[in-house]
Design a protein around this motif. Sequence first.
Motif, PDB file in Angstrom:
ATOM      1  N   PRO A 112       0.813  -1.231   0.000  1.00  0.00           N
ATOM      2  CA  PRO A 112       0.000   0.000   0.000  1.00  0.00           C
ATOM      3  C   PRO A 112       0.837   1.268   0.000  1.00  0.00           C
ATOM      4  N   ARG A 167      -4.404   0.792  -1.328  1.00  0.00           N
ATOM      5  CA  ARG A 167      -3.741  -0.315  -2.019  1.00  0.00           C
ATOM      6  C   ARG A 167      -4.391  -0.549  -3.372  1.00  0.00           C
ATOM      7  N   GLU A 196      -7.240  -2.357   5.804  1.00  0.00           N
ATOM      8  CA  GLU A 196      -5.874  -2.135   5.324  1.00  0.00           C
ATOM      9  C   GLU A 196      -4.849  -1.917   6.428  1.00  0.00           C
TER      10      GLU A 196
END
Length: 171
Positions: free
Chosen positions: A43, A130, A158
């Motif tokens: 990410p 991401r 995330e």
Amino acid sequence: MMRHLIRTTAIGALFVSSVVFATPRMTVDLTLPEITEGQYHRPYVAVWVEDAKGQTVKTLSLWVWDEGHKWLKDIRRWWRKAGREDMSFVDGIASATRPAGHYKIDWDLKDEAGKPLVPASYTVFIEVVREHGGRDLVRQTFDLAAGDFTAQLPATTETGVIDIRLSGMTR
């Protein structure tokens, strides 16, 4: 003998001064979880602080892909608040994306110009985006006038749990 005494005294003075005059700092303990479903890309992550008026005070960390400048706008809030105005600034603070793992980000409570913050209310933001994945924006407000604090932000898609600590504040 005298050299040893001077060295011991200097080390002792350094230790005492570091305890008595603890430097105020914030630590953000960030975990990027291992994601095993679907296509995984590391990410983009931005960690920054805004004042009560929504003005960016300091970007603490920016992790992007080496050739990812065209994708920076996907870190939406950070891009609008701090990134799009000055690409040389972005180049100066950006570093490579990180794999899943635990990361510690320290901040000395100084703004972009290196000046200590005044006692007031601020918000720390963590934005994680991401490719072919999710987008999460979490935030925690803190008040420098209130002294030390600890906060734990729950895990998101995330991020793992995020711990934020403010220490060394005197009231």
